[in-house]
Write an enzyme that holds these catalytic residues in place. Structure first.
Site, PDB file in Angstrom:
ATOM      1  CB  SER A 147      -0.867   0.010   1.266  1.00  0.00           C
ATOM      2  OG  SER A 147      -1.463   1.280   1.451  1.00  0.00           O
ATOM      3  CE1 TYR A 159      -4.150  -2.383   5.264  1.00  0.00           C
ATOM      4  CE2 TYR A 159      -3.368  -0.188   4.691  1.00  0.00           C
ATOM      5  CZ  TYR A 159      -3.880  -1.420   4.318  1.00  0.00           C
ATOM      6  OH  TYR A 159      -4.109  -1.682   2.987  1.00  0.00           O
ATOM      7  CE  LYS A 163      -1.466  -3.902   3.322  1.00  0.00           C
ATOM      8  NZ  LYS A 163      -1.656  -5.155   2.562  1.00  0.00           N
TER       9      LYS A 163
HETATM   10  N1  LIG Z   1      -8.680  -0.912  -1.193  1.00  0.00           N
HETATM   11  C1  LIG Z   1      -7.665  -0.109  -1.013  1.00  0.00           C
HETATM   12  O1  LIG Z   1      -7.799   1.125  -1.050  1.00  0.00           O
HETATM   13  C2  LIG Z   1      -6.305  -0.684  -0.761  1.00  0.00           C
HETATM   14  C3  LIG Z   1      -5.216   0.192  -0.812  1.00  0.00           C
HETATM   15  C4  LIG Z   1      -3.946  -0.308  -0.588  1.00  0.00           C
HETATM   16  C5  LIG Z   1      -3.774  -1.655  -0.335  1.00  0.00           C
HETATM   17  N2  LIG Z   1      -4.854  -2.480  -0.273  1.00  0.00           N
HETATM   18  C6  LIG Z   1      -4.619  -3.893   0.002  1.00  0.00           C
HETATM   19  O2  LIG Z   1      -5.219  -4.660  -0.997  1.00  0.00           O
HETATM   20  C7  LIG Z   1      -5.483  -5.960  -0.492  1.00  0.00           C
HETATM   21  C8  LIG Z   1      -6.881  -6.379  -0.863  1.00  0.00           C
HETATM   22  O3  LIG Z   1      -7.782  -5.514  -0.214  1.00  0.00           O
HETATM   23  P1  LIG Z   1      -9.166  -5.036  -0.835  1.00  0.00           P
HETATM   24  O4  LIG Z   1      -9.171  -3.582  -0.740  1.00  0.00           O
HETATM   25  O5  LIG Z   1      -9.418  -5.691  -2.129  1.00  0.00           O
HETATM   26  O6  LIG Z   1     -10.154  -5.557   0.306  1.00  0.00           O
HETATM   27  P2  LIG Z   1     -11.505  -6.408   0.310  1.00  0.00           P
HETATM   28  O7  LIG Z   1     -12.335  -6.117  -0.875  1.00  0.00           O
HETATM   29  O8  LIG Z   1     -12.082  -6.201   1.659  1.00  0.00           O
HETATM   30  O9  LIG Z   1     -10.977  -7.899   0.173  1.00  0.00           O
HETATM   31  C9  LIG Z   1     -10.211  -8.491   1.176  1.00  0.00           C
HETATM   32  C10 LIG Z   1      -9.992  -9.943   0.807  1.00  0.00           C
HETATM   33  O10 LIG Z   1      -9.138 -10.548   1.773  1.00  0.00           O
HETATM   34  C11 LIG Z   1      -9.770 -11.726   2.290  1.00  0.00           C
HETATM   35  N3  LIG Z   1      -9.282 -11.925   3.651  1.00  0.00           N
HETATM   36  C12 LIG Z   1      -9.406 -11.105   4.708  1.00  0.00           C
HETATM   37  N4  LIG Z   1      -8.823 -11.649   5.788  1.00  0.00           N
HETATM   38  C13 LIG Z   1      -8.296 -12.838   5.392  1.00  0.00           C
HETATM   39  C14 LIG Z   1      -7.571 -13.861   6.040  1.00  0.00           C
HETATM   40  N5  LIG Z   1      -7.276 -13.784   7.333  1.00  0.00           N
HETATM   41  N6  LIG Z   1      -7.197 -14.938   5.325  1.00  0.00           N
HETATM   42  C15 LIG Z   1      -7.499 -15.040   4.009  1.00  0.00           C
HETATM   43  N7  LIG Z   1      -8.185 -14.112   3.345  1.00  0.00           N
HETATM   44  C16 LIG Z   1      -8.583 -13.017   4.026  1.00  0.00           C
HETATM   45  C17 LIG Z   1     -11.268 -11.433   2.162  1.00  0.00           C
HETATM   46  O11 LIG Z   1     -12.089 -12.588   2.079  1.00  0.00           O
HETATM   47  P3  LIG Z   1     -12.671 -13.399   3.363  1.00  0.00           P
HETATM   48  O12 LIG Z   1     -13.461 -12.426   4.154  1.00  0.00           O
HETATM   49  O13 LIG Z   1     -13.471 -14.516   2.761  1.00  0.00           O
HETATM   50  O14 LIG Z   1     -11.474 -13.931   4.096  1.00  0.00           O
HETATM   51  C18 LIG Z   1     -11.284 -10.743   0.813  1.00  0.00           C
HETATM   52  O15 LIG Z   1     -11.201 -11.688  -0.233  1.00  0.00           O
HETATM   53  C19 LIG Z   1      -5.191  -5.898   0.999  1.00  0.00           C
HETATM   54  O16 LIG Z   1      -3.927  -6.435   1.282  1.00  0.00           O
HETATM   55  C20 LIG Z   1      -5.206  -4.423   1.288  1.00  0.00           C
HETATM   56  O17 LIG Z   1      -4.442  -4.081   2.413  1.00  0.00           O
HETATM   57  C21 LIG Z   1      -6.113  -2.027  -0.484  1.00  0.00           C
END
Ligand SMILES: NC(=O)c1ccc[n+]([C@@H]2O[C@H](COP(=O)([O-])OP(=O)(O)OC[C@H]3O[C@@H](n4cnc5c(N)ncnc54)[C@H](OP(=O)(O)O)[C@@H]3O)[C@@H](O)[C@H]2O)c1
Length: 261
Positions: A147, A159, A163
């Protein structure tokens, strides 16, 4: 240019956090590029849904439920993938969590542990298991979802610390595992509209303030990460390792200059 370099045909990809958001979009992108995709997260139903979407358009996919912070589950996840497909070429460590939005002053031990265990510890041990398979088969590509919060301080507290550690872990894994033809890279998104980031965009006022900080004057969509994922996973990125690619609409360079609207 030979665009077939971007093909992932014949490769097996495992994506954690594949049921929603960035992981779901990456699963589709890799499947569209020809990979067989294993979609994984804690809840099987969400993984199956994505696997079915991929199969419905002629792709190859499988769903496996696994919690990244439970190391025994990670071990059995890798065993299931290798026993089903005989190899693992691409691991996208994308599962992530942020159970606490608030001041560091009041963060408790429980949310510290959850954030560290899912975002960092689980990512490391799953990478280690995957790397052993990749080493034996002659190489592979590991992609970590970091991130921009890991590159400059923000209000997301611990968080961001996880990262930042993911970015350094990417670098040290790349340095050590390059000799086995295992490339390790990270992607650092800005705000991408997913469930995890809802608190940063769902409320119209919060959204407006967030958009005003982005040189491209909009937040990102999960599908906008797909091209970078395919680049890093495929032979198009064959000499790229230990790199963190920022996908943030320009945010790290500061607020839009001379805004006209
Ligand atoms: N969205 C943003 O703005 C953003 C920005 C920077 C980085 N990121 C990073 O991008 C990645 C994906 O996030 P997202 O934004 O796409 O979030 P999201 O839509 O909430 O998806 C999160 C995913 O992670 C899974 N998950 C959560 N806890 C888990 C665990 N303990 N074991 C296995 N799977 C798990 C969830 O499914 P289940 O609930 O079924 O486990 C879901 O598939 C993350 O690493 C996040 O930190 C996101």
């Amino acid at each position: 240019m030979n665009l077939s370099l971007f093909s992932c045909e014949g490769k097996v990809a495992l994506i954690t956090g594949g049921s929603r958001g960035i992981g779901r979009a990456a699963a589709h992108a890799l499947a569209d590029a020809g990979a067989t995709v294993v979609v994984s997260s804690r809840k099987l139903a969400g993984n199956e849904e994505v696997a079915e979407e991929i199969k419905a358009k002629g792709g190859k996919a499988m769903a496996i439920a696994s919690h990244v912070a439970k190391l025994d589950e990670s071990k059995s996840l890798i065993e299931k993938v290798t026993s089903e497909f005989g190899r693992l070429d691409i691991l996208m460590n994308n599962a992530g969590t942020n159970p606490y939005y608030g001041p560091l002053m009041y963060q408790d031990e429980k949310t510290w542990d959850i954030t560290m265990n899912v975002n960092l510890k689980g990512l490391f041990f799953l990478s280690q298991l995957a790397a052993r398979v990749m080493k034996d088969q002659g190489g592979g590509s590991i992609i970590n979802t970091a991130s921009i919060g890991g590159m400059r301080a923000s209000d997301l507290g611990v968080y961001c610390v996880t990262k930042a550690a993911v970015i350094m872990l990417t670098n040290v894994m790349a340095k050590e595992w390059g000799q086995h033809n295992i490339r390790v890279n990270a992607i650092a998104p800005g705000i991408i509209k997913t469930r995890l980031s809802e608190q940063l965009w769902k409320d119209p006022e919060v959204n407006k303030a967030a958009v005003a900080k982005v040189p491209l004057l909009r937040l990102g969509e999960p599908e906008e990460l797909g091209g970078v994922v395919v680049f890093l996973a495929s032979d198009a990125g064959s000499y790229v390792t230990g790199e963190t690619i920022v996908v943030d609409g320009g945010v790290l360079h500061g607020e839009p200059a001379h805004p006209e609207k």
